[in-house]
Design a protein around this motif. Structure first.
Motif, PDB file in Angstrom:
ATOM      1  N   ILE A 130     -17.239  13.367   5.306  1.00  0.00           N
ATOM      2  CA  ILE A 130     -17.238  12.471   4.147  1.00  0.00           C
ATOM      3  C   ILE A 130     -15.884  11.783   4.053  1.00  0.00           C
ATOM      4  CG2 ILE A 130     -17.543  12.326   1.661  1.00  0.00           C
ATOM      5  CD1 ILE A 130     -19.242  14.830   1.783  1.00  0.00           C
ATOM      6  N   VAL A 131     -15.888  10.466   4.189  1.00  0.00           N
ATOM      7  CA  VAL A 131     -14.684   9.651   4.041  1.00  0.00           C
ATOM      8  C   VAL A 131     -14.803   8.902   2.714  1.00  0.00           C
ATOM      9  CG1 VAL A 131     -13.267   7.836   5.043  1.00  0.00           C
ATOM     10  CG2 VAL A 131     -14.490   9.420   6.540  1.00  0.00           C
ATOM     11  N   ILE A 132     -13.864   9.134   1.824  1.00  0.00           N
ATOM     12  CA  ILE A 132     -13.918   8.618   0.462  1.00  0.00           C
ATOM     13  C   ILE A 132     -12.872   7.520   0.288  1.00  0.00           C
ATOM     14  CG2 ILE A 132     -13.738   9.177  -1.978  1.00  0.00           C
ATOM     15  CD1 ILE A 132     -16.139  10.419  -0.641  1.00  0.00           C
ATOM     16  N   LYS A 133     -13.315   6.401  -0.216  1.00  0.00           N
ATOM     17  CA  LYS A 133     -12.393   5.319  -0.566  1.00  0.00           C
ATOM     18  C   LYS A 133     -12.029   5.441  -2.048  1.00  0.00           C
ATOM     19  CE  LYS A 133     -11.929   0.300  -0.622  1.00  0.00           C
ATOM     20  NZ  LYS A 133     -12.563  -1.002  -0.313  1.00  0.00           N
ATOM     21  N   ARG A 134     -10.741   5.368  -2.332  1.00  0.00           N
ATOM     22  CA  ARG A 134     -10.268   5.509  -3.705  1.00  0.00           C
ATOM     23  C   ARG A 134      -9.717   4.188  -4.212  1.00  0.00           C
ATOM     24  NH1 ARG A 134      -5.122   9.216  -5.249  1.00  0.00           N
ATOM     25  NH2 ARG A 134      -4.091   7.489  -4.166  1.00  0.00           N
ATOM     26  N   LEU A 135     -10.061   3.888  -5.454  1.00  0.00           N
ATOM     27  CA  LEU A 135      -9.482   2.744  -6.159  1.00  0.00           C
ATOM     28  C   LEU A 135      -8.791   3.259  -7.405  1.00  0.00           C
ATOM     29  CD1 LEU A 135     -12.121  -0.136  -6.001  1.00  0.00           C
ATOM     30  CD2 LEU A 135     -10.100   0.205  -4.596  1.00  0.00           C
ATOM     31  N   VAL A 136      -7.646   2.710  -7.701  1.00  0.00           N
ATOM     32  CA  VAL A 136      -6.864   3.123  -8.857  1.00  0.00           C
ATOM     33  C   VAL A 136      -6.674   1.914  -9.759  1.00  0.00           C
ATOM     34  CG1 VAL A 136      -4.685   4.095  -9.663  1.00  0.00           C
ATOM     35  CG2 VAL A 136      -5.678   4.889  -7.510  1.00  0.00           C
ATOM     36  N   LEU A 137      -7.198   2.012 -10.995  1.00  0.00           N
ATOM     37  CA  LEU A 137      -6.984   0.986 -12.019  1.00  0.00           C
ATOM     38  C   LEU A 137      -5.829   1.428 -12.901  1.00  0.00           C
ATOM     39  CD1 LEU A 137     -10.689   0.230 -13.039  1.00  0.00           C
ATOM     40  CD2 LEU A 137      -9.320  -0.813 -11.223  1.00  0.00           C
ATOM     41  N   SER A 138      -4.940   0.527 -13.199  1.00  0.00           N
ATOM     42  CA  SER A 138      -3.727   0.875 -13.941  1.00  0.00           C
ATOM     43  C   SER A 138      -3.708   0.167 -15.283  1.00  0.00           C
ATOM     44  CB  SER A 138      -2.480   0.503 -13.133  1.00  0.00           C
ATOM     45  OG  SER A 138      -2.455  -0.885 -12.849  1.00  0.00           O
ATOM     46  N   GLY A 139      -3.135   0.864 -16.267  1.00  0.00           N
ATOM     47  CA  GLY A 139      -2.926   0.300 -17.595  1.00  0.00           C
ATOM     48  C   GLY A 139      -1.561   0.717 -18.118  1.00  0.00           C
ATOM     49  N   HIS A 140      -1.152   0.090 -19.220  1.00  0.00           N
ATOM     50  CA  HIS A 140       0.185   0.341 -19.769  1.00  0.00           C
ATOM     51  C   HIS A 140       0.071   0.721 -21.243  1.00  0.00           C
ATOM     52  CE1 HIS A 140       2.035  -1.401 -16.156  1.00  0.00           C
ATOM     53  NE2 HIS A 140       1.053  -2.276 -16.206  1.00  0.00           N
ATOM     54  N   ASP A 167       0.827  -1.196   0.000  1.00  0.00           N
ATOM     55  CA  ASP A 167       0.000   0.000   0.000  1.00  0.00           C
ATOM     56  C   ASP A 167       0.865   1.252   0.000  1.00  0.00           C
ATOM     57  OD1 ASP A 167      -2.761   1.109   0.249  1.00  0.00           O
ATOM     58  OD2 ASP A 167      -1.918   1.952   2.084  1.00  0.00           O
ATOM     59  N   GLU A 168       2.054   1.196   0.622  1.00  0.00           N
ATOM     60  CA  GLU A 168       2.962   2.336   0.578  1.00  0.00           C
ATOM     61  C   GLU A 168       3.569   2.516  -0.807  1.00  0.00           C
ATOM     62  OE1 GLU A 168       5.882   1.885   3.565  1.00  0.00           O
ATOM     63  OE2 GLU A 168       4.485   2.089   5.251  1.00  0.00           O
ATOM     64  N   MET A 169       3.909   1.407  -1.449  1.00  0.00           N
ATOM     65  CA  MET A 169       4.539   1.503  -2.766  1.00  0.00           C
ATOM     66  C   MET A 169       3.536   1.832  -3.855  1.00  0.00           C
ATOM     67  SD  MET A 169       7.097  -1.785  -2.455  1.00  0.00           S
ATOM     68  CE  MET A 169       7.634  -1.622  -4.148  1.00  0.00           C
ATOM     69  N   PHE A 170       2.370   1.228  -3.819  1.00  0.00           N
ATOM     70  CA  PHE A 170       1.323   1.442  -4.840  1.00  0.00           C
ATOM     71  C   PHE A 170       0.023   1.797  -4.127  1.00  0.00           C
ATOM     72  CE2 PHE A 170       4.259  -1.892  -6.254  1.00  0.00           C
ATOM     73  CZ  PHE A 170       4.796  -1.296  -7.377  1.00  0.00           C
ATOM     74  N   PRO A 171      -0.131   3.053  -3.704  1.00  0.00           N
ATOM     75  CA  PRO A 171      -1.315   3.416  -2.915  1.00  0.00           C
ATOM     76  C   PRO A 171      -2.603   3.274  -3.708  1.00  0.00           C
ATOM     77  CG  PRO A 171      -0.056   5.363  -3.539  1.00  0.00           C
ATOM     78  CD  PRO A 171       0.770   4.188  -3.915  1.00  0.00           C
ATOM     79  N   ASP A 172      -3.526   2.512  -3.129  1.00  0.00           N
ATOM     80  CA  ASP A 172      -4.899   2.343  -3.639  1.00  0.00           C
ATOM     81  C   ASP A 172      -4.972   1.625  -4.982  1.00  0.00           C
ATOM     82  OD1 ASP A 172      -5.769   3.792  -1.408  1.00  0.00           O
ATOM     83  OD2 ASP A 172      -5.522   5.691  -2.477  1.00  0.00           O
ATOM     84  N   GLU A 173      -3.891   1.085  -5.475  1.00  0.00           N
ATOM     85  CA  GLU A 173      -3.927   0.398  -6.778  1.00  0.00           C
ATOM     86  C   GLU A 173      -4.451  -1.025  -6.602  1.00  0.00           C
ATOM     87  OE1 GLU A 173      -0.736   0.547  -9.504  1.00  0.00           O
ATOM     88  OE2 GLU A 173      -0.048   2.526  -8.857  1.00  0.00           O
ATOM     89  N   VAL A 174      -5.377  -1.401  -7.479  1.00  0.00           N
ATOM     90  CA  VAL A 174      -5.934  -2.753  -7.494  1.00  0.00           C
ATOM     91  C   VAL A 174      -5.902  -3.256  -8.929  1.00  0.00           C
ATOM     92  CG1 VAL A 174      -7.412  -2.376  -5.478  1.00  0.00           C
ATOM     93  CG2 VAL A 174      -8.304  -1.919  -7.761  1.00  0.00           C
ATOM     94  N   ASP A 175      -5.939  -4.552  -9.070  1.00  0.00           N
ATOM     95  CA  ASP A 175      -5.972  -5.171 -10.389  1.00  0.00           C
ATOM     96  C   ASP A 175      -7.416  -5.381 -10.822  1.00  0.00           C
ATOM     97  OD1 ASP A 175      -3.233  -5.262 -10.478  1.00  0.00           O
ATOM     98  OD2 ASP A 175      -3.125  -7.263  -9.561  1.00  0.00           O
ATOM     99  N   THR A 176      -7.675  -5.116 -12.075  1.00  0.00           N
ATOM    100  CA  THR A 176      -9.011  -5.341 -12.606  1.00  0.00           C
ATOM    101  C   THR A 176      -9.287  -6.837 -12.667  1.00  0.00           C
ATOM    102  OG1 THR A 176      -8.725  -3.358 -13.951  1.00  0.00           O
ATOM    103  CG2 THR A 176     -10.557  -4.827 -14.516  1.00  0.00           C
ATOM    104  N   PRO A 177     -10.409  -7.287 -12.103  1.00  0.00           N
ATOM    105  CA  PRO A 177     -10.688  -8.736 -12.123  1.00  0.00           C
ATOM    106  C   PRO A 177     -10.936  -9.226 -13.538  1.00  0.00           C
ATOM    107  CG  PRO A 177     -12.570  -7.528 -11.268  1.00  0.00           C
ATOM    108  CD  PRO A 177     -11.462  -6.537 -11.403  1.00  0.00           C
TER     109      PRO A 177
END
Length: 834
Positions: free
Chosen positions: A695-705, A484-494
């Motif tokens: 307001i507490v907001i949860k963030r998700l980050v989808l990554s592409g190349h 989480d420190e290296m890639f904050p909020d990043e998740v993989d697309t299922p």
């Protein structure tokens, strides 16, 4: 000849406005008619004080503050005020508590009286000095007892070891006391006379150097003779008192005697008669009281029994102790000493008494909140059972993956799981798949290599296995925190679930800081159970002003009273008989009601264990303690705050929970319970606000190349895996890790993919292009950016969703095990390879 006169302008003469002198707030401009804001004009006077008047005013204020401090010192421990409450805290296992208390009792012309039911606690009456003290010893190793007594103590007497000062348990105790709020204190060092003179001097220097870090400008008091004990008592009575805000605005009481009267219906619940001295503020019988560690209760009446620690010479005469320092014991309940002299001070008025209602009961007819009834829930459950089907799935498929496998002619449900499963799934989806693959591979490897490994038997195998499981779980937490420190909020697309279905509760924002978000939108069902202020800061300000200026009816500070507390469980009396302190706090209006509390905390420097959001923690907030599963969010001045998945060690975070309302200022301590029962201090801070609209907001980050880069256009892959997902998330803005901004133009067509493949490779890769023509786009998309991308850049897409805390409030907190620095190491298992 016409008379000569001055020229007079006619009615059509232009009249200009007078010059206003600019926006100045000085006195000269105010006299000249300059423009001054309304708030800048003082209401009391329109002129400034001269130099002599300012000097006189400062002198008067200084004299008033000095007189207030002297009046507080004179009232503490005298006939008009409560006894000087001194809590003895042992900071080392070798500290000589018994010798210290014996020396404190050996004062000339003093009367010693022992408290009921508590070994070692006593009161010291000095008619000659017109002073009275009450000494209470906190049980060594009992963290709750130390913190509860420190909440009501006038002074703390720390007893140190003459060589080492304090041990690891004492260090832990000091950390908790400093975080909660430290009243006035003194440091006593008994013993050390058996050491040689040279070693005694070295030990004294070493101890003084260690104390400078924890207690700057503190003085060590040796406690080996009666003269030294007299100097210590004089220091305790004359030192300046340090105030704790959360107790000075509330009436509080430390029980000296207690009696339990069972009710007629049940012997488990009854009326608790608590006797003690009122402190802090005037105690009103119609207000609620909070018994620390046990909950909120109502009062039925307040009695005024005789003061057992009176300095009246007629009462003290004949009660002086003999020359052998025999201690008098007041056996029996304080309320039953002189039943004929007990007077009823006041009784509760049902029309003015505060209610114990802590949650809102919503009315469905008012449209506040609607949810299914019992019959509707049962019907839904029956229909769910009827709609269950048996589906053949591949081996290793999870329940979540199996739910998305549909038969021919069926369509997948667009309704997502509940919030809890959704929050856990987006973090653990990939981990679950990886763990399933790892388990299957381990099973296969285990079947092949089961005959080549033997484990020798040893003692305590079960405990060792439990220890290994805990270590593995802790290692997994460390890995997740590091990722989480290296890639904050990043998740993989299922891959097995469409992204438009998996992230259907999320939305895109043009700007996290400026984009609007309605705080009343899509509130959970638990928000119908809480209370909310229209303006919390104004309510708090008016309430504190009322406490300071208006005089309330009730038992004044210093009175010895007996409180009749209604509907108290018998466990409270059993805890008091075991020697636990019984502490009562009077509640301010609305403090028994549930709401959303926000605490500003920092990580305790002595704890580095990863703490994830929604883990169960133990809260010590002011005079309350409870258990809850909080949310962590960033502390910013914006109207939206990003959720943090872990408690950061290098920044202040806001902790959000459902809890009873408490008016700040109030300190907060966060503990985490170990598997062996010990409580570790992980964070400290203070109460920030009571605000359900935060307001507490949860963030998700989808990554592409980037797959193919042109001037300002690029083909991006691996962010989505089908054409429909690309079209669904097309309105959301893209960004890159190197600062580029862009948008999705369109999903990549089949012929576009063939053309790019031909450009990348000529004739030898035509076969690959034809296969791509058959397979489709696979989520490739054309994106336009504000500049040319770099090949090593990463394209990101941010999604946001508001999250709410879980309703896991539990007022019961188990007693902690005596604290030690580290767990005892278990013997290692021996593994032999054939």
């Amino acid at each position: 000849m016409a008379a000569v006169g001055a020229h007079r302008p006619g009615p059509l003469k232009q009249q200009n406005k007078a010059h206003k002198g600019g926006k100045h707030s000085g006195s000269s401009q105010r006299r000249a008619g300059g423009r001054v804001p309304v708030k800048a004009q003082p209401r009391r006077r329109l002129r400034d004080l001269n130099r002599v008047d300012r000097r006189h005013q400062a002198l008067q204020l200084r004299r008033q503050r000095k007189e207030a401090v002297l009046a507080e010192k004179r009232s503490l421990g005298t006939r008009d005020g409560p006894p000087h409450l001194v809590v003895v805290v042992l900071l080392h296992s070798r500290a000589a508590a018994h010798d210290s208390l014996r020396l404190l009792q050996s004062q000339d012309s003093a009367v010693v009286r022992a408290d009921e039911g508590t070994a070692g606690d006593f009161a010291l009456l000095c008619p000659r000095l017109k002073q009275r003290w009450r000494f209470v010893t906190a049980q060594a190793g009992d963290l709750h007892a130390v913190l509860d007594l420190a909440k009501v103590a006038d002074s703390l007497l720390f007893v140190l070891d003459p060589v080492d000062g304090w041990d690891s348990a004492g260090e832990h105790c000091l950390s908790c006391l400093f975080a909660q709020g430290l009243p006035s204190y003194a440091l006593a060092v008994p013993g050390g006379t058996d050491l040689p003179p040279k070693k005694r001097i070295d030990a004294r220097k070493k101890l003084s150097k260690a104390i400078e870090k924890r207690f700057p400008e503190a003085k060590l008091f040796p406690l080996n003779t009666e003269q030294e004990s007299s100097l210590l008592l004089r220091h305790l009575s004359s030192q300046k008192q340090r105030h704790l805000a959360f107790r000075d605005r509330r009436a509080h009481l430390l029980a000296r005697a207690a009696e339990f009267v069972p009710s007629q219906d049940s012997h488990l619940v009854g009326t608790l008669k608590v006797s003690g001295f009122v402190r802090g503020q005037t105690l009103n019988v119609n207000s609620l009281v909070h018994i620390v560690g046990h909950g909120d209760f109502q009062l039925s009446q307040v009695d005024a029994p005789p003061d057992p620690l009176s300095l009246n010479p007629r009462l003290v005469k004949g009660q002086k102790r003999s020359q052998d320092m025999e201690v008098q014991d007041d056996s029996g309940n304080g309320a039953d000493e002189m039943e004929e002299d007990v007077k009823v001070l006041m009784k509760a008025d049902p029309s003015k008494q505060e209610s114990l209602q802590s949650e809102v009961v919503p009315d469905p007819m008012e449209g506040e909140q609607t949810w299914p009834t019992e019959e509707e829930l049962q019907e839904a459950e029956d229909s769910l059972k009827a709609n269950r089907r048996v589906v053949k799935v591949p081996k290793g498929t999870s329940k979540y993956q199996a739910a998305w496998i549909v038969d021919d002619g069926e369509e997948g449900s667009e309704k997502d799981d509940d919030d809890d499963e959704d929050d856990d799934m987006d973090d653990d989806l990939i981990e679950e798949a990886v763990s399933q693959e790892g388990e299957s591979s381990e099973e296969e490897a285990g079947e092949e290599e089961s005959e080549t490994m033997t484990v020798s038997e040893c003692l305590r195998d079960d405990q060792y296995d439990e220890k290994m499981e805990e270590d593995e779980q802790m290692l997994e937490k460390y890995k997740q925190e590091r990722m989480d420190e290296m890639f904050p909020d990043e998740v993989d697309t299922p891959r097995d679930v469409p992204a438009r279905v998996r992230f259907q509760k999320y939305r895109g924002l043009k700007s996290f800081r400026t984009s609007p978000w309605d705080p009343k939108e899509n509130l959970p069902r638990d928000y119908a159970r809480i209370f909310q202020f229209q303006d919390f800061s104004r309510t708090r300000k008016n309430l504190f002003r009322q406490i300071e200026k208006e005089e309330t009816e009730g038992a004044s500070v210093g009175w010895y009273v007996t409180l009749h507390v209604c509907n108290v469980p018998v466990s409270v009396m059993e805890s008091f008989k075991e020697g636990k302190p019984l502490v009562l706090f009077s509640l301010l209006p609305h403090e028994q009601k549930m709401s959303v509390l926000n605490f500003l905390v920092r990580r305790h420097p002595g704890n580095s264990e990863p703490v994830r959001a929604k883990e169960e923690l133990i809260f010590h907030c002011g005079f309350r303690r409870f258990r809850a599963s909080p949310l962590f969010s960033q502390h910013t001045s914006a109207d939206k705050h990003k959720l943090e998945r872990f408690l950061r060690p290098d920044a202040a975070l806001v902790v959000t929970v459902y809890a009873p309302i408490t008016f700040p200022p109030a300190s907060v301590l966060l503990f985490k319970q170990r598997s062996n029962g010990m409580h570790d201090l992980i964070a400290t801070g203070s109460l920030l606000s009571v605000d359900p609209d935060r307001i507490v907001i949860k963030r998700l980050v989808l990554s592409g190349h980037p797959f193919k880069i042109f001037t300002k256009t690029a083909v991006v892959r691996y962010m989505f895996f089908n054409r429909e997902d690309v079209m669904w998330f097309k309105p959301v803005e893209l960004r890159t890790k190197w600062g580029r901004r862009g948008h999705i133009k369109e999903p990549l067509g089949r012929f576009d993919l063939v053309f790019i493949s031909v450009l990348l490779a000529w004739c030898e890769r035509l076969l690959m292009a034809s296969s791509a023509l058959c397979l489709g786009t696979h989520g490739h998309m054309k994106c336009h950016f504000d500049g040319q991308l770099k090949s090593q850049d990463t394209v990101l897409l941010n999604l946001y969703k508001r999250v709410f805390p879980k309703w896991t409030y539990d007022p019961y907190v188990p007693e902690p095990v005596p604290w030690v620095r580290s767990d005892s190491a278990l013997p290692e298992q021996e593994v032999e390879m054939e």
